[in-house]
Design a protein around this motif. Structure first.
Motif, PDB file in Angstrom:
ATOM      1  N   ASP A  23       1.030  -1.334  -0.489  1.00  0.00           N
ATOM      2  CA  ASP A  23       0.146  -0.023  -0.040  1.00  0.00           C
ATOM      3  C   ASP A  23       0.797   0.814   0.193  1.00  0.00           C
ATOM      4  O   ASP A  23       0.556   2.074  -0.643  1.00  0.00           O
ATOM      5  N   LYS A  24       2.265   1.499   0.856  1.00  0.00           N
ATOM      6  CA  LYS A  24       3.162   2.717   0.929  1.00  0.00           C
ATOM      7  C   LYS A  24       3.304   2.600  -1.377  1.00  0.00           C
ATOM      8  O   LYS A  24       3.926   3.769  -1.337  1.00  0.00           O
ATOM      9  N   LYS A  25       3.733   1.458  -1.046  1.00  0.00           N
ATOM     10  CA  LYS A  25       4.282   1.786  -2.681  1.00  0.00           C
ATOM     11  C   LYS A  25       3.266   1.976  -4.056  1.00  0.00           C
ATOM     12  O   LYS A  25       3.977   3.000  -4.345  1.00  0.00           O
ATOM     13  N   ASN A  26       2.084   2.313  -3.319  1.00  0.00           N
ATOM     14  CA  ASN A  26       0.613   2.217  -4.225  1.00  0.00           C
ATOM     15  C   ASN A  26      -0.118   3.662  -4.017  1.00  0.00           C
ATOM     16  O   ASN A  26      -0.671   4.426  -4.000  1.00  0.00           O
ATOM     17  N   LYS A  27       0.689   4.330  -2.838  1.00  0.00           N
ATOM     18  CA  LYS A  27       0.551   5.661  -2.222  1.00  0.00           C
ATOM     19  C   LYS A  27      -0.632   5.869  -1.506  1.00  0.00           C
ATOM     20  O   LYS A  27      -1.138   6.536  -1.859  1.00  0.00           O
ATOM     21  N   ILE A  30      -2.793   5.707   4.986  1.00  0.00           N
ATOM     22  CA  ILE A  30      -2.414   5.271   5.581  1.00  0.00           C
ATOM     23  C   ILE A  30      -3.019   6.259   7.063  1.00  0.00           C
ATOM     24  O   ILE A  30      -2.867   7.135   6.719  1.00  0.00           O
ATOM     25  N   ASN A  31      -4.492   5.347   7.103  1.00  0.00           N
ATOM     26  CA  ASN A  31      -5.138   6.450   8.297  1.00  0.00           C
ATOM     27  C   ASN A  31      -5.981   5.155   9.345  1.00  0.00           C
ATOM     28  O   ASN A  31      -5.997   4.288   9.273  1.00  0.00           O
ATOM     29  N   ALA A 139      -1.221   4.179  12.883  1.00  0.00           N
ATOM     30  CA  ALA A 139      -1.547   4.417  11.413  1.00  0.00           C
ATOM     31  C   ALA A 139      -2.749   6.620  11.596  1.00  0.00           C
ATOM     32  O   ALA A 139      -3.357   7.099  10.620  1.00  0.00           O
ATOM     33  N   THR A 140      -3.043   6.335  12.762  1.00  0.00           N
ATOM     34  CA  THR A 140      -3.241   7.578  13.255  1.00  0.00           C
ATOM     35  C   THR A 140      -2.917   8.475  13.601  1.00  0.00           C
ATOM     36  O   THR A 140      -3.138  10.464  12.949  1.00  0.00           O
ATOM     37  N   ASN A 141      -1.453   8.969  13.959  1.00  0.00           N
ATOM     38  CA  ASN A 141      -0.492   9.972  14.625  1.00  0.00           C
ATOM     39  C   ASN A 141       0.854   8.863  13.832  1.00  0.00           C
ATOM     40  O   ASN A 141       1.259   8.290  15.237  1.00  0.00           O
ATOM     41  N   GLY A 171       6.920  -0.097  12.699  1.00  0.00           N
ATOM     42  CA  GLY A 171       7.972   0.209  11.914  1.00  0.00           C
ATOM     43  C   GLY A 171       8.206   0.199  10.553  1.00  0.00           C
ATOM     44  O   GLY A 171       8.565   0.605   9.419  1.00  0.00           O
ATOM     45  N   THR A 172       7.307  -1.068   9.842  1.00  0.00           N
ATOM     46  CA  THR A 172       6.721  -0.865   8.392  1.00  0.00           C
ATOM     47  C   THR A 172       6.265   0.157   8.187  1.00  0.00           C
ATOM     48  O   THR A 172       6.324   0.765   6.441  1.00  0.00           O
ATOM     49  N   VAL A 173       5.070   1.050   8.911  1.00  0.00           N
ATOM     50  CA  VAL A 173       4.555   1.902   8.750  1.00  0.00           C
ATOM     51  C   VAL A 173       5.369   3.333   8.400  1.00  0.00           C
ATOM     52  O   VAL A 173       5.316   3.829   7.432  1.00  0.00           O
TER      53      VAL A 173
END
Length: 204
Positions: A23-27, A30-31, A139-141, A171-173
Motif C-alpha cells: 500500500d505504501k508503494k501504491n501511495k 494510511i489512516n 496509523a492515526t499519528n 516500523g513498516t508503516v
C-alpha cells in the motif's frame, strides 16, 4: 509450529507487513480506517491457510498413531502414547472456528489494558493483539512510535516480545529512516544485526 494458534498469529502479522509495504508503494493513504480494513483483510485472507494447516496436522498425527511400531526408535512408543492421550484435547483447543472467533475479538481493541499484557499466555494472541492495537494507533499519528513502544513496555509481561511484534508492524508503516534514532543506534549488537539484515536483503 505445534500450535495452530501461533501459526495463525504469525500468518496475520506477515500478511499485514506485506500489505503495508504494498500500500505504501501504491501511495495508499494510511489512516485509522485503512488500518481497520487491512486488519480485517488479514484475518479473512489467512483463514483458509489456518484450516489447511490444522487439517494437515491432524492427518499427520493420526498417521503416526496408526503406523506400525518402530522397534529401532526408542521414542516411538512414547510419541504414539502421547498422541493417543492428547489428540482429542488438541483438536478441541485448536478448532479453527474457535481460533478465528478469539482472534476477531482482538480486531478493534482501543484500550491496551484489555489485553492484560502483564499476565503470561501460552500462545501468541497477546503479541498479535498488541500489534493490531499499535497499528491502529500509529496509523492515526505516525510520530508516536516511541510513545507507543513505551506504553507497551510499561504494561509489563513479555515486553520484549510484545514490542518486537508491534514494533515490526509500526516500523513498516513509518519506515526505517523514521525510527527514533535512540532505538536504532543504541540497540545491542546493532552492527552485527545490521550486517545480517543487509545480507538478507541482498538475496532479493
Amino acid at each position: 509450529h505445534s500450535s495452530p494458534k501461533s501459526v495463525y498469529s504469525a500468518m496475520i502479522v506477515s500478511y499485514l507487513i506485506a500489505k503495508i509495504i504494498q500500500d505504501k508503494k501504491n501511495k495508499i493513504e494510511i489512516n485509522f480506517n485503512w488500518a481497520n480494513q487491512i486488519i480485517s483483510d488479514a484475518i479473512e485472507f489467512t483463514k483458509p491457510y489456518l484450516i489447511k494447516y490444522f487439517d494437515k496436522m491432524c492427518s499427520e498425527l493420526i498417521k503416526i498413531q496408526d503406523s506400525e511400531p518402530n522397534k529401532d526408535d526408542m521414542y516411538d512408543e512414547i510419541i504414539k502414547k502421547n498422541i493417543k492421550e492428547y489428540y482429542d484435547k488438541f483438536v478441541q483447543e485448536n478448532d479453527p472456528e474457535k481460533i478465528i472467533i478469539e482472534v476477531n475479538k482482538l480486531k478493534y481493541i482501543s484500550d491496551i489494558n484489555f489485553l492484560n499484557l502483564d499476565i503470561d499466555s501460552l500462545y501468541t494472541f497477546k503479541q498479535l493483539g498488541v500489534a493490531l492495537w499499535a497499528l491502529r494507533k500509529i496509523a492515526t499519528n505516525v510520530t508516536k512510535f516511541h510513545s507507543i513502544i513505551s506504553e507497551i513496555i510499561l504494561e509489563g509481561g513479555d515486553a520484549d516480545t510484545n514490542c518486537a511484534v508491534a514494533g515490526s508492524v509500526m516500523g513498516t508503516v513509518i519506515g526505517y529512516d523514521n525510527l527514533p534514532e535512540s532505538l536504532v543506534t543504541n540497540l545491542a549488537y546493532f552492527t552485527v544485526l545490521d550486517t545480517y539484515i543487509k545480507q538478507y536483503l541482498e538475496i532479493f
